[in-house]
Structure formats: structure tokens, C-alpha cells
Design an enzyme around this catalytic site. Sequence first.
Site, PDB file in Angstrom:
ATOM      1  CB  VAL A 149     -13.493 -27.271  -3.734  1.00  0.00           C
ATOM      2  CG1 VAL A 149     -14.342 -28.490  -3.372  1.00  0.00           C
ATOM      3  CG2 VAL A 149     -12.669 -26.841  -2.523  1.00  0.00           C
ATOM      4  CE  LYS A 185     -16.705 -25.813  -3.017  1.00  0.00           C
ATOM      5  NZ  LYS A 185     -17.958 -26.254  -3.628  1.00  0.00           N
ATOM      6  CE1 TYR A 222     -20.281 -24.885  -1.499  1.00  0.00           C
ATOM      7  CE2 TYR A 222     -21.069 -26.793  -0.294  1.00  0.00           C
ATOM      8  CZ  TYR A 222     -20.767 -26.180  -1.494  1.00  0.00           C
ATOM      9  OH  TYR A 222     -20.949 -26.860  -2.672  1.00  0.00           O
TER      10      TYR A 222
END
Lengths: 321, 321, 321, 321
Positions: A209, A164, A136
Site C-alpha cells: 500500500v 496494513k 492498520y
Amino acid sequence: MTTFQGVIPPVVTPLTAEGELDKASYQRSIDRMIDAGVDGLFILGSSSEVVFSTDTRRKEIVEAAMQAVAGRVPVFVGCIDTETNRVIEHAKVAQELGAAALVATAPFYALGGVAEIERHFRLIHEAVPQLPLFAYDIPVCVHVKLPNDLLLRLGQEGVLAGVKDSSNDDVSFRFLIDANNKAGHPLTLLTGQEVVVDGAYMAGADGSVPGLANVEPTGYVRMWKAAQAGDWATVKAEQDTLADLMRIVLVTRGVQGFGAGVGAFKTALALLGVFDTNQMPNPVRPLQGENVEAIAEVLREVGLPLARSAEEVSAATNWEK
Amino acid sequence: MTTFQGVIPPVVTPLTAEGELDKASYQRSIDRMIDAGVDGLFILGSSSEVVFSTDTRRKEIVEAAMQAVAGRVPVFVGCIDTETNRVIEHAKVAQELGAAALVATAPFYALGGVAEIERHFRLIHEAVPQLPLFAYDIPVCVHVKLPNDLLLRLGQEGVLAGVKDSSNDDVSFRFLIDANNKAGHPLTLLTGQEVVVDGAYMAGADGSVPGLANVEPTGYVRMWKAAQAGDWATVKAEQDTLADLMRIVLVTRGVQGFGAGVGAFKTALALLGVFDTNQMPNPVRPLQGENVEAIAEVLREVGLPLARSAEEVSAATNWEK
Amino acid sequence: MTTFQGVIPPVVTPLTAEGELDKASYQRSIDRMIDAGVDGLFILGSSSEVVFSTDTRRKEIVEAAMQAVAGRVPVFVGCIDTETNRVIEHAKVAQELGAAALVATAPFYALGGVAEIERHFRLIHEAVPQLPLFAYDIPVCVHVKLPNDLLLRLGQEGVLAGVKDSSNDDVSFRFLIDANNKAGHPLTLLTGQEVVVDGAYMAGADGSVPGLANVEPTGYVRMWKAAQAGDWATVKAEQDTLADLMRIVLVTRGVQGFGAGVGAFKTALALLGVFDTNQMPNPVRPLQGENVEAIAEVLREVGLPLARSAEEVSAATNWEK
Amino acid sequence: MTTFQGVIPPVVTPLTAEGELDKASYQRSIDRMIDAGVDGLFILGSSSEVVFSTDTRRKEIVEAAMQAVAGRVPVFVGCIDTETNRVIEHAKVAQELGAAALVATAPFYALGGVAEIERHFRLIHEAVPQLPLFAYDIPVCVHVKLPNDLLLRLGQEGVLAGVKDSSNDDVSFRFLIDANNKAGHPLTLLTGQEVVVDGAYMAGADGSVPGLANVEPTGYVRMWKAAQAGDWATVKAEQDTLADLMRIVLVTRGVQGFGAGVGAFKTALALLGVFDTNQMPNPVRPLQGENVEAIAEVLREVGLPLARSAEEVSAATNWEK
């Protein structure tokens, strides 16, 4: 290992006015996103107030999410904490509770370097090798940008399954996408953006996302399908509409950061009747008064039907909690 | 409420080669500092690897510290975590285990503003009102500087008992000291510096929290006593010697941040025979080889007697753990 | 080469209400500082509004300063500009006009690294080898901290004669002082601080460059003499008084940065009758109204006699210029 | 006032091995871009080494550019300097020499706030009201992001004609585009990106200012025409190819910032035979050896025909100049 792609919203966590997890609202919101056709859900990310949540609360959120999802889509679980051993604890809980994939940031608070970041991801993967691990990349929170060459190397070695990207560095993300493609696509690359998702899809991202998909999941699903079909005019049209809606994070006054961003999502969800309250976790206060009205006005402008008035939403929360 | 002043070292946490808490080394180090005349101890601060420690480990550290101290000096306990509810959990555990005071930073990871910082400290104090609460100003870790006017206001209202200043902004700290004095000294103001403690004492600080005092507590105790006596020539002489010793954090190569700083403290303590190992918490590696030798050389130069060779220290740790 | 030490104020530049250089005020202020016993003067530094000044204005400032000083003390001249060739142009003008030493920052605006910084200082020194070159370490303006090992190396090679430290990193400055002493003191090390000069003198700094010495030079001269004599109690007492005066940069509202800092110095000098106006260079506005009154109040509190009222000072400037 | 749109490359400035302006190469490069169909040229921007150039050199660059362009396309001229009065000097020179529009950044070096930025742009526009003024948003160099609401307000008042966005904050730029459209499009909005121009066009940008267009202008022209036609598949294909070429800024080692970025552009232009050398302005060194070879390899991979070998390019520059 499963591969992932498409729209995987980071699920906003509804609270009661007393600050407890509001499972009824959670079920409604999750159903609404799955019914809209999302490809997965990401819980305990930044938008899910993971760092505001005690270990007990984190577990409660995962359990409630798994129950609400009931296997309909894969669930990514954030294992976000300061340093390695704490992250591994969360990762093991997530695994026990049925996570489809894990999501971890670089270590934060203590100062370190790339060597520590690399070892961090390696140790997490060693501790929970059965689950795909997503890095992330969120420098605004952890104050370091994950280097593309590190990400790619860890992808090629099987330590990382994907990224992400919430770096807000679209140039770097574009370079990562291209390098990943040249390397045979070891990483699944998801953008964490809301209003420049069209560009990420043009660049070749594997999915998105977007926090705003909590408020309006159908547009993001249509945008992804259009991108898959190469129908860029529709991608553009959907992104334009969603960018217009995203003004909910801009129209408030006197608030900032998490309170302005996730605060706006919760407020919109309360206005739409999906959440019972727009309650925020301590120490953040929920939006009130004119700020709620400003968000309601945006929703009206983009044609989303309000289930409750701004006054009703303001009254439903506990300003002092 | 008790008032605090003087030398209150942030206690470095010794680990075994397997990464477990090394209670024997911990007892030796704590005894050594108390015997040197320190006025208190601060555990679970940044130097105590608090953010590397799971909740179980944190509790273990507090229990071991309380047992080792056995009431001889007050023990400050860090309650350092991302946001309010998590901090309050730690604070309650600290209270149960006998903390004399609590130490908390601004919230971190999630973005916010001064309003959130203020409410954070208020909610912690409301949850554990019996214990004095110190604000820990450490922007290098939490990426925000605590504003002096907020600190002073919370001091005057009784929310904060003091400040541990690790801001490395000595100008701001000087202004805080002066404003605090003008306001009747509601706050106890402690500097977290090592090599500019002389200046902080000249400015009127109530004490210091120097990590280097783990390695050489007697000099810091003498410096504080000299400052109390207005013997500034001795203050200067002691600070000069301690600054010379502090080069242990500068002489290593290829390491940075926590690994270079606390890594050097642990290595010096291992060379001096106080710690059994210089083991570091994951994902940080312990210092090895030439870096250990470089630290040994500094210790020799300043005349501290080595109990073990650099080779022995390198051999005692687990590079992979 | 001459060596320098002691108090070398960065000279604030007085403007008329029309924004022209006010030579009469300039002469008064320079005389006042020299009469107080300062050891040198530094013109065209940050406080001298160097980056607000066109090349014509810069030359005008140097000529006026040289005429006003008339050889009584050495004059350091700032050659501050974005990159090397522009700095060299300024350096040559400074040399022609009689500078005793040059002061240059790291290059700024364009992104670079340590290699560019090193070559920058080398090329300046090659272009004007006759004059001692001081490195001006001011990361708040140029967004890079000069590394101590680079500074020391360039000092040992004769490229740099000294450092003016405005880094606000007193720990790093302390380490530089110690390393410089161990290396035989190749560099003259001056602190650019105002309220922590006592600590810098304790650490061994060769002098100071305090902007506040424009307002109150005698205290800084007394502090330096006391430090030379090892009379630290007097050092402390003088610093305490000067820190109290320095509150002029804290008491204003609605202004920030250069406008709050140098704006307060100019306002104090206007209230004291040294400057005719507190006019600021474009695009910064002069302090007005309650902000001037707040500064007047601080001057009264520390016992400096006002020559003019706050109203008179506000009326003397041109808010729109 | 004229309106502008399309591809407006920031023109890289060729130097001889001695560091002089290389007018023959400049003519070749400008002709090549105009022949490719660019809609304008931007000189004295960051890529044009404006902050490395003395006033004499700046004037020389403008004169040479105007002569080479000969009225074929409008020429934007950067007036980039630290503070207002210096910028106005450059703006007046630019006006005299025939600039079609001016480009200015926020003030830099001295600390300030939004009030100073706003007054800065107002004063520039007042001084040179005849020319459209573009705000250059480049926080990586000036360390402040221009706020969207300020930009829009200044556009609506006629102070600003447009924005060149080099903020690398594509989310903010997207919001600016949408707000500008809602306000009736007072501002011309140009992206300064190279590899995410496709997304900016999808969002509605009025054009682009890509440094890479010095190396490969035809692709950017084709991409713009496709965007105008709504042919997004072609936009995507062109951007993919150009992103592949942009790897020239990634493949070097041991260099950074301006030296790696503009250094790569100059090196590619030298390899392609457009520039005679890849000489860089002091204190930056030109790329040499393996770095030149790495760039040559990228050019070969994307099918651009090399006019000279890497060895020839390395030999043509002056490493010490």
C-alpha cells in the site's frame, strides 16, 4: 470472503485552491492508477487526509471514489477515528457506499491497553460483520504498536481479515508473516512502505500500500508482478528506481510530517499534470517556491516528464486557505 | 471578554447500563458541584469521554449540560478532534448551544510541527472569534507539548484566552505563569492536576480543572478560597485530604489509562449515589468486583459516606456493553 | 544510619580552560554553599558531569570535594554508570574516599525491565551495605521511571535509604510521599527540582537537591527553614525569587540539554566570580557571546552582583577544548 | 585504509557460572564463526555485554578475542560509553590491543543535540586517527537516531569510515545507502539486523552484523555470498531459514530486552555445546527451566543438533550470580 493481494495504493485526495474536493483531478488520478494495473485502492487512509476531513467531506470522498472507480477494482475504506463508536459510524457509511473492505487503527487519544484494542476490533467487526476488516498498524500516529500475537489471534477467529503494516518495524512484520504462514495464512498482510517493499516481498508479504504509487503506479505494478514470478533482479531494479523517486519527501526544507510527505506527493502530482493544485488541508500549508522546485528537480532526474513548471504549481494553490 | 478563575471541574459523563447518556445522574452531579461553589464547569474534555462520543452524543451532552446548569456558572466546552476543520465544526455547535468558552488541543494523529499548531489555533479563533479560546495542553494524549513562547504570543495577540495545563510538566507551567505575569497576564492559566494543585496555587495559577472535584468538589472549593486568602496552611491541609482520596486511581488492578482514571471517578460517584452506574464508553469496560471494592475502601478511609455497596455498583453496570 | 534532610545541592564541577578540574574554584563554591547553611552536598550527580568524567576524573572530583568539605557536611556520592558491576566499582571507591551516602540510577543503555532494576539496587546494597543507598529517579536520562511500589518495598527492606526524585513527575512524587508516610517513613525523599520546590515541601518532601543552589544557595536555605517552620508565605516568596533567577536556563539560544542547563549554572558562577571559567566537558561547548550576556542580564535583573563582565567570561574559556 | 564488507558477527561473550570470562568457550565460538567463513568479528558491542563490563573486563575480553582470532579476520572493537572522554579511553586501549576498527555510539545519558553528536565523533577520530571509526546507530539504547546527512558528511570528511545500523529504521537506512552511493560510497554500511538482512542486501548494504550468526554463522555466510552473486532466490531461502531460527528470541516468557535477546543466543549456544553456560551479566538472570526448553524446541524444529539437554543447561548456570 474475497482475498486481496498486490498493489493497493492509498489514494491521495486532490483539493481545489479553495479547499474543496477536486473531483476532476481525483478521476484522473484514479484512472491513471487503475490503468497502470493496480489491484485495489485504499481511500480515507492517513495519506488520504482522513483525519483532516469532516464527516461530510469523508462521505464526499467515498462517493467520488466509488463513482470514479466504477467497480473496476475493490476499494478499501478507512474508518479512522479516536474510539470505537465513532469508528463504527464511519464503517456503516463505508458499507452503505460500497466498500470492499474496512481499515481501522487502534483507538487513539485516550490512554488504554491491549484489552481495549482487542475489544475495539471485536466491536467494529460485530457492528459490520459483512465486510473484511483490516487492522492498520501505524504507531507513529496512534502511539501504540499492535502486538503480533493479538493480530494473529484475531485473524484466526475471523475478526480481522488482514493487516496494513505502517509500523516501520520490518523485523516485527517479518515475524508476523512467518507466524501467519505457520498458522495457515488467516491474515492478508500488506506493507505500507515505499522504499523497502522489495524486502517485504522477499519475506512473503501479500501486497503493498505505497503512497508513492500515486505518483508512479507502473513501477509498483511491475515490482509486484516480478515478485510473483520470483524475478528478484527485476524487483530490485524497480525498487531502486522508486527509491530514487521517493527522494521527493527528503529534498524539501522547513516542513515536516504530513506537510512534507503527502505535501510532496501532491506537489509531484501537480507537476505531472494529474492534480490541478497541491493544496493541503488545514492547518497544513501547501509546498511553495523552492520546495516545489526541489521536487521538480527530482522528477526530472528520474525521467518523469513535467506537465507544468514549479512556478505554475506554486501559483495554482492558495497559501492562506 | 469575561475573565475566569477558580475551580472549574471537567465534568464526568454518566451513562446508563445501556450506554446512553444518563441525564438524571448528570443533573445530580452538576447540581452537587454548583452547590459546592465551583466557579465553572468544563464539559467534553478528556474526562468527559469526548473522544469516545459521536457527534450526536457530543451534542446531546452539551444540551443536557446547558439545561442542567441553567446559567448558574459559565460552561467551557471542549472542541477536541484530530485536525482543524473538524474542531471548527464542534466549536460552532458549542457556540450555538451556549458555551462560555472553547477548549481545543493541538492537532493530533497526523504528524506536524509548531507551524501547524499555531495555524490551528489561529484558524479556530478566526472561525469563532466571539468566544474565548483555551489551549488544552495534554501531551499524554496528543503527543506534543505546547511551547510556552507560542502560548504567550497567541495570548498577547488575543488568539488564546488561556491555557488548561494537563502537561504534568509543573516546571514548564511555573515558567509559563511567571512569563505571563511579566507580560501583563494576557492568559488565564488553569492547572488540570488533582494532587499538586497546592503547588500550582503557590506558583500563581488562576484556577484548577481537577477531575477529582466530580467526586469531592467541596475540598477543591475550600482550597481555592484559602489560596485566595493566602491561608497556605489550609491549602496544604485540603490538598493532603484530596490526595488521600485520589488513591482511588491507584488501588485498582489489571486496568490502565482512561479505564483506571475516569473509571475510578465513575465508580466513586456510583458508590456515593451520585451516578446510577459506573458504565464506561466502548471499548472500555467498567470497573468490577474487587476493583470496585478497593475504591469503596478508600472512600471509607477518607470518611465519605457510601450510598451503595460495591456489589450493588457492580451489578448496576453492563460488563458487555 | 544517619538520616538526612534539608538542602543538599548537586555540586557543579568547575573546569579550567584546558578542561582540568579547577580545585580553587571548587573550594570557593563549596565554601560558599556550606557558609550559606546547606545540609549536605551531592557530588558526581548529573549536574556534576559524572557521565562525562573518566574514572580517574571521578576519583579526582571525590578527593577534591572531600578535602574541600573537610567533614563540615555529609557528602552524597553518585555512582552512576550503565550496569551493576560498573556501579559497584564506583560505589567502593566512594566508600573508601568517605562518602556519607551513595546515589545510583536504574541501569541504562541495555534494555531491561523492573526485575533488572530491582536486582540492580539489591546487588549494589549487598556490595556496599555500610552506606545508605539513594535511588536516583531520572527518566529523562535513563529512560525508565522507577515505580513507586518498588521504591517503597526496597525502602521497607532496608535496601534503599531514600530517593532523589528528578522525574519531573510531581504527581507520582506526591503519591510516593504519601505512601511513604503511611508506611512509617522508611525512605528519605528529596526533590531534584528548582522551581517547584515549594510544592514539594507542601507535599512533605524531606529536602531538595536543586542545581540552582550552586548559584544562589541562601534562598534555598531560607526556603527550607521557612517550610520547617510552616511559614508558607516565606516559602512562596523565596521560590518566586529563585524561579525568576532560574530563567538563566531559558534565555540562551541555539543550545540545549546539558549545555543549556549546567552550561547556564557554570556561566552564572563565572559571572559571579565563583568559578574562573564556564568551561564544559567534551563534547559540549561552553556558552559564549550573546548567551553569556543573556545570563548576565538575568543576574542583574534579580539583583545578584556581577564580579566579571560577559566578555571576560567568554574570554576565559576555551571554545575548542 | 582497509575496506570492510561481508558478515561481521557481534561476538557474544561467554561467562562461567561464577561470572568470569569463559575463555575456552570464547575460543570455540570464535573458531566456529571463522571456520564458517565470516569476514570479521565485532567485539564489545551491545550483544557482547559491553555496558555490563568493567574496564578490566573489557580489556580482558579484547585480549582474549585477539588471542583467539590470531589475525585470521579483522576485529572491530566497540568503544561504547556515555560521553567523549570515556569513549576515547576505550578507543586507545582498543588500538593498543590490535583493533582493526573502532565502533562508537552517539553520547548518551546526558541530554544534548546534533552539535554534540558531531563533535563527539570528531573528537574520537582526532584522538585515534589511525583507526577507521564506525558510527553505531542504535536509538533503542541511546535514544537518538543519527541523522543521515550528518553521517554522510562525516564520511565525506574522513571522520567516519562506516555505519553499523541497528536503528530498526530500514527506510532511513535505505535512503542512507542510496545517498552514500550517489556520493561515491565514502561509508561502509552494515546492517545490524537478523531477519531482514535480505532486504538490506537488495538495497545495497556492504555487509551485516547479525547477533544470530553466533548461533548459526554458516547461513549468514551463504546468504552474503549469494547476494554478492546476485542469486536472490538463495538469499531468500537462507533468510527464511534464519528467520525461523530467530524465533528463539520470541518463545520465552517473563523476560525482556537484553535478557530475552542475548539470553536466547547464550542459551542456544549452550544447548549446542559451544558455550559451557548461558550465564548472564549482573543484574540480568540467565534463562532457566521452560524458557530453555522453549529455545531447545526451536533448535530441534530447525534441525540444529543439541549437544546438551535443557536440564543440563539450566543446571550449569548460577541463578543467583
